[in-house]
Design a protein around this motif. Structure first.
Motif, PDB file in Angstrom:
ATOM      1  N   GLU A 299       0.737  -1.459   0.087  1.00 29.29           N
ATOM      2  CA  GLU A 299       0.492  -0.026  -0.037  1.00 29.29           C
ATOM      3  C   GLU A 299       0.834   1.124  -0.034  1.00 29.29           C
ATOM      4  O   GLU A 299       0.495   2.401  -0.305  1.00 29.29           O
ATOM      5  N   SER A 300       2.123   1.158   0.982  1.00 29.27           N
ATOM      6  CA  SER A 300       3.294   3.124   0.548  1.00 29.27           C
ATOM      7  C   SER A 300       3.307   2.733  -0.782  1.00 29.27           C
ATOM      8  O   SER A 300       3.996   3.700  -0.865  1.00 29.27           O
ATOM      9  N   ILE A 301       3.515   0.930  -1.158  1.00 34.03           N
ATOM     10  CA  ILE A 301       4.250   2.113  -2.128  1.00 34.03           C
ATOM     11  C   ILE A 301       3.654   3.183  -3.100  1.00 34.03           C
ATOM     12  O   ILE A 301       4.301   3.674  -4.331  1.00 34.03           O
ATOM     13  N   LYS A 302       2.656   2.784  -3.615  1.00 33.27           N
ATOM     14  CA  LYS A 302       1.791   3.352  -4.473  1.00 33.27           C
ATOM     15  C   LYS A 302       1.772   4.960  -3.839  1.00 33.27           C
ATOM     16  O   LYS A 302       1.649   5.854  -4.610  1.00 33.27           O
ATOM     17  N   ASN A 303       1.695   5.642  -2.214  1.00 34.94           N
ATOM     18  CA  ASN A 303       2.343   6.592  -2.229  1.00 34.94           C
ATOM     19  C   ASN A 303       3.775   6.115  -0.667  1.00 34.94           C
ATOM     20  O   ASN A 303       3.409   6.554   0.032  1.00 34.94           O
ATOM     21  N   PRO A 304       4.420   6.323  -1.128  1.00 35.17           N
ATOM     22  CA  PRO A 304       5.499   6.812  -0.938  1.00 35.17           C
ATOM     23  C   PRO A 304       5.854   7.572   0.157  1.00 35.17           C
ATOM     24  O   PRO A 304       5.354   8.735  -0.168  1.00 35.17           O
ATOM     25  N   THR A 305       6.299   7.263   1.299  1.00 41.41           N
ATOM     26  CA  THR A 305       6.545   8.378   2.575  1.00 41.41           C
ATOM     27  C   THR A 305       8.419   9.574   2.389  1.00 41.41           C
ATOM     28  O   THR A 305       8.793   8.625   1.321  1.00 41.41           O
ATOM     29  N   LYS A 306       8.312  10.734   2.873  1.00 36.89           N
ATOM     30  CA  LYS A 306       9.544  11.290   2.952  1.00 36.89           C
ATOM     31  C   LYS A 306      10.610   9.830   3.375  1.00 36.89           C
ATOM     32  O   LYS A 306      11.165  10.050   2.924  1.00 36.89           O
ATOM     33  N   GLU A 307      10.332   9.995   3.879  1.00 34.88           N
ATOM     34  CA  GLU A 307      11.131   8.354   4.834  1.00 34.88           C
ATOM     35  C   GLU A 307      11.595   7.769   3.877  1.00 34.88           C
ATOM     36  O   GLU A 307      12.902   7.103   3.303  1.00 34.88           O
ATOM     37  N   MET A 308      10.445   7.198   3.233  1.00 34.69           N
ATOM     38  CA  MET A 308      10.941   6.184   2.237  1.00 34.69           C
ATOM     39  C   MET A 308      11.853   6.374   0.909  1.00 34.69           C
ATOM     40  O   MET A 308      13.111   5.981   0.636  1.00 34.69           O
ATOM     41  N   LEU A 309      11.288   7.937   0.669  1.00 37.13           N
ATOM     42  CA  LEU A 309      12.273   8.794  -0.694  1.00 37.13           C
ATOM     43  C   LEU A 309      13.522   9.049  -0.587  1.00 37.13           C
ATOM     44  O   LEU A 309      14.488   8.776  -0.772  1.00 37.13           O
ATOM     45  N   SER A 310      13.901   9.109   0.867  1.00 36.17           N
ATOM     46  CA  SER A 310      14.842  10.113   1.260  1.00 36.17           C
ATOM     47  C   SER A 310      15.896   8.646   1.937  1.00 36.17           C
ATOM     48  O   SER A 310      17.600   8.409   1.826  1.00 36.17           O
ATOM     49  N   LYS A 311      15.575   7.591   2.269  1.00 36.56           N
ATOM     50  CA  LYS A 311      15.598   6.008   2.143  1.00 36.56           C
ATOM     51  C   LYS A 311      16.211   5.505   0.687  1.00 36.56           C
ATOM     52  O   LYS A 311      17.713   4.855   0.896  1.00 36.56           O
ATOM     53  N   GLY A 312      15.952   5.634   0.055  1.00 36.22           N
ATOM     54  CA  GLY A 312      15.988   5.387  -1.793  1.00 36.22           C
ATOM     55  C   GLY A 312      17.449   6.130  -1.848  1.00 36.22           C
ATOM     56  O   GLY A 312      18.047   5.576  -3.275  1.00 36.22           O
ATOM     57  N   LYS A 313      17.717   7.402  -2.068  1.00 34.86           N
ATOM     58  CA  LYS A 313      17.625   8.513  -2.172  1.00 34.86           C
ATOM     59  C   LYS A 313      19.765   8.022  -1.668  1.00 34.86           C
ATOM     60  O   LYS A 313      20.666   8.190  -2.564  1.00 34.86           O
ATOM     61  N   GLU A 314      19.809   7.442  -0.458  1.00 33.97           N
ATOM     62  CA  GLU A 314      20.878   7.134   0.072  1.00 33.97           C
ATOM     63  C   GLU A 314      20.959   6.037  -0.191  1.00 33.97           C
ATOM     64  O   GLU A 314      22.526   5.987  -0.378  1.00 33.97           O
ATOM     65  N   LEU A 315      20.079   5.041  -0.815  1.00 29.73           N
ATOM     66  CA  LEU A 315      21.210   3.818  -1.109  1.00 29.73           C
ATOM     67  C   LEU A 315      21.010   3.903  -2.655  1.00 29.73           C
ATOM     68  O   LEU A 315      21.683   3.361  -2.857  1.00 29.73           O
ATOM     69  N   TYR A 316      20.866   4.946  -3.281  1.00 31.37           N
ATOM     70  CA  TYR A 316      21.023   5.690  -5.040  1.00 31.37           C
ATOM     71  C   TYR A 316      22.491   5.363  -4.927  1.00 31.37           C
ATOM     72  O   TYR A 316      22.983   5.232  -6.097  1.00 31.37           O
ATOM     73  N   ASP A 317      22.172   6.432  -3.699  1.00 32.90           N
ATOM     74  CA  ASP A 317      23.623   7.684  -4.037  1.00 32.90           C
ATOM     75  C   ASP A 317      25.407   6.515  -3.614  1.00 32.90           C
ATOM     76  O   ASP A 317      25.792   6.707  -4.173  1.00 32.90           O
ATOM     77  N   ILE A 318      24.887   5.592  -3.140  1.00 34.43           N
ATOM     78  CA  ILE A 318      26.075   4.410  -2.585  1.00 34.43           C
ATOM     79  C   ILE A 318      25.783   3.322  -3.588  1.00 34.43           C
ATOM     80  O   ILE A 318      27.056   3.103  -4.237  1.00 34.43           O
ATOM     81  N   ASN A 319      24.766   2.727  -4.091  1.00 30.99           N
ATOM     82  CA  ASN A 319      25.212   1.758  -5.103  1.00 30.99           C
ATOM     83  C   ASN A 319      24.590   2.345  -7.003  1.00 30.99           C
ATOM     84  O   ASN A 319      24.513   1.637  -7.359  1.00 30.99           O
ATOM     85  N   CYS A 320      24.457   3.205  -7.076  1.00 32.91           N
ATOM     86  CA  CYS A 320      23.689   3.236  -8.086  1.00 32.91           C
ATOM     87  C   CYS A 320      24.408   5.046  -8.878  1.00 32.91           C
ATOM     88  O   CYS A 320      24.858   5.303 -10.298  1.00 32.91           O
ATOM     89  N   LYS A 321      25.248   5.699  -7.691  1.00 32.36           N
ATOM     90  CA  LYS A 321      25.517   6.856  -9.034  1.00 32.36           C
ATOM     91  C   LYS A 321      26.735   7.255  -9.955  1.00 32.36           C
ATOM     92  O   LYS A 321      26.212   7.729 -10.589  1.00 32.36           O
TER      93      LYS A 321
END
Length: 307
Positions: A82-104
Motif C-alpha cells: 500500500e505504501s508503494i503507491k504512496n511513498p513517504t518522505k522517509e522511504m524516498l530519503s532512504k531510497g536516495k541514500e541507497l541510490y547514492d551508495i549503489n547507483c550514482k
C-alpha cells in the motif's frame, strides 16, 4: 696493339670517385657471402620462421577459487504494498541514500547515465530519463526484476543482497527523477506471485565454503579423537559392561559410532535398535540372547565412556 693494365698496389680513391663502377669488383663477393649466410640461417631455422608463435591467454578456470560471502541470517518482513503507491518522505530519503551508495557512480547524480564509473563501460549505463531501450522495461515490476536479477550482458549487477523493502525504496526514488509509468495493482500482484514479497522471507546464515570445510574438518577430528578414546577405554576395561560388548560384537568401532551418533539416546530405543538389527551396528547375533539386565549394563557403560 695489346693494351697493358697497370696494377695498383693501393686503391686510389680519387680515381674511384671518377669511376665508381670499379668498386663492384670488391662488393660482389661480399654480397654473395651475405646471401650465403642468410640462406644457411633460413634453412636451419625454417620451422621457427614458418609458424606464428603466440602465447595462449585462456584462463584455467579449475585454478580459480571464488568463495561465497559470509552473511548473517535474518527474517525480512513482508513488503507494505500500500505504501508503494504512496511513498513517504522517509522511504524516498532512504531510497536516495541507497541510490547514492549503489547507483550514482554509474548512472549519475540525476540518473543521466553520466557517472564517473560508467565512462569506460560498454555499453554505457542506462540513462534513466530515456524511455527507449530498457531490457526488462520501465514498470515497477520490471525495475524490481532488474535490481533482483541484474542484467549481466549490460554490466548491470544484481542487488539481491539489498532487502526487498530497500530495493523498492531505490526504485521509488528513481521514479522521482523522471516520468515513469503508473504503478498498477496488476504489477504489484505479479511481484507478490513471483517473489513472495507479501510473506516473511527467511534468509539463512551463509558462510564461505572454505570456512565450512575447516569447521567440518575440525568436527571430524573431534569426533575421530572421541571415538579413538572410547575404543581405548573399552578395550582396556575389565568392567562387566565392557566385557559384554567385547564378547558380543564383531566391530567395536561400529558399535561406538552408532551409539555416539544417535539423535535420541534412551535405553529402550537403543535396545530396540540392538535387538532388531545387531549386525548392522557391529554386534554379533548373540546379543539378542542377553537378558534386559545385561543389556542395561552395556547401555550404562557406553553412556559412561561417552560423557
Amino acid at each position: 696493339m695489346e693494351k697493358k693494365y697497370k696494377i695498383e698496389e693501393e686503391i686510389n680513391f680519387k680515381e674511384l670517385l671518377k669511376s665508381p663502377i670499379r668498386l663492384f669488383g670488391w662488393i660482389f663477393p661480399i654480397y654473395l657471402l651475405l646471401i650465403l649466410i642468410l640462406g644457411i640461417y633460413f634453412a636451419l631455422h625454417l620451422n621457427r620462421i614458418s609458424f606464428n608463435e603466440k602465447t595462449i591467454g585462456i584462463t584455467d578456470t579449475t585454478n580459480i577459487k571464488k568463495d561465497i560471502v559470509e552473511k548473517k541470517g535474518m527474517i525480512i518482513t513482508p513488503v507494505d504494498f500500500e505504501s508503494i503507491k504512496n511513498p513517504t518522505k522517509e522511504m524516498l530519503s532512504k531510497g536516495k541514500e541507497l541510490y547514492d551508495i549503489n547507483c550514482k557512480s554509474c548512472h549519475g547524480e540525476q540518473g543521466m547515465g553520466d557517472g564517473p564509473a560508467g565512462l569506460s563501460m560498454n555499453p554505457k549505463p542506462r540513462n534513466l530519463h530515456s524511455k527507449e531501450g530498457w531490457t526488462n522495461g520501465r514498470t515497477i515490476d520490471a525495475m524490481y526484476k532488474t535490481l533482483h536479477e541484474g542484467i549481466i550482458k549490460n554490466g548491470m549487477p544484481a542487488f539481491e543482497y539489498i532487502n526487498p523493502n530497500d530495493r523498492f525504496n531505490i526504485i521509488l526514488y528513481i521514479r522521482t527523477l523522471a516520468d515513469f509509468p503508473e504503478i498498477t495493482n496488476n504489477q504489484l500482484n505479479e511481484l507478490k506471485l513471483t517473489y513472495k514479497l507479501d510473506q516473511n522471507l527467511i534468509l539463512p546464515n551463509q558462510i564461505p565454503v572454505e570456512k565450512a570445510e575447516m569447521l567440518i574438518a575440525n568436527e571430524n577430528k573431534i569426533f575421530i579423537d572421541k571415538l579413538s578414546k572410547m575404543k581405548g577405554l573399552l578395550i582396556t576395561s575389565d568392567e562387566l559392561g565392557a566385557r559384554l560388548i567385547k564378547d558380543n560384537s564383531y566391530d567395536i568401532e561400529k558399535v561406538l559410532y552408532t551409539f555416539i551418533t544417535l539423535k535420541e539416546r534412551t535405553f529402550d530405543l537403543y535396545i530396540k535398535i540392538v535387538t532388531q538389527e545387531p549386525l548392522l551396528i557391529g554386534y554379533k547375533p548373540s546379543i539378542v540372547r542377553l537378558d534386559r539386565e545385561k543389556l542395561q549394563l552395556i547401555y550404562d557403560y557406553l553412556n559412561k565412556i561417552n560423557s
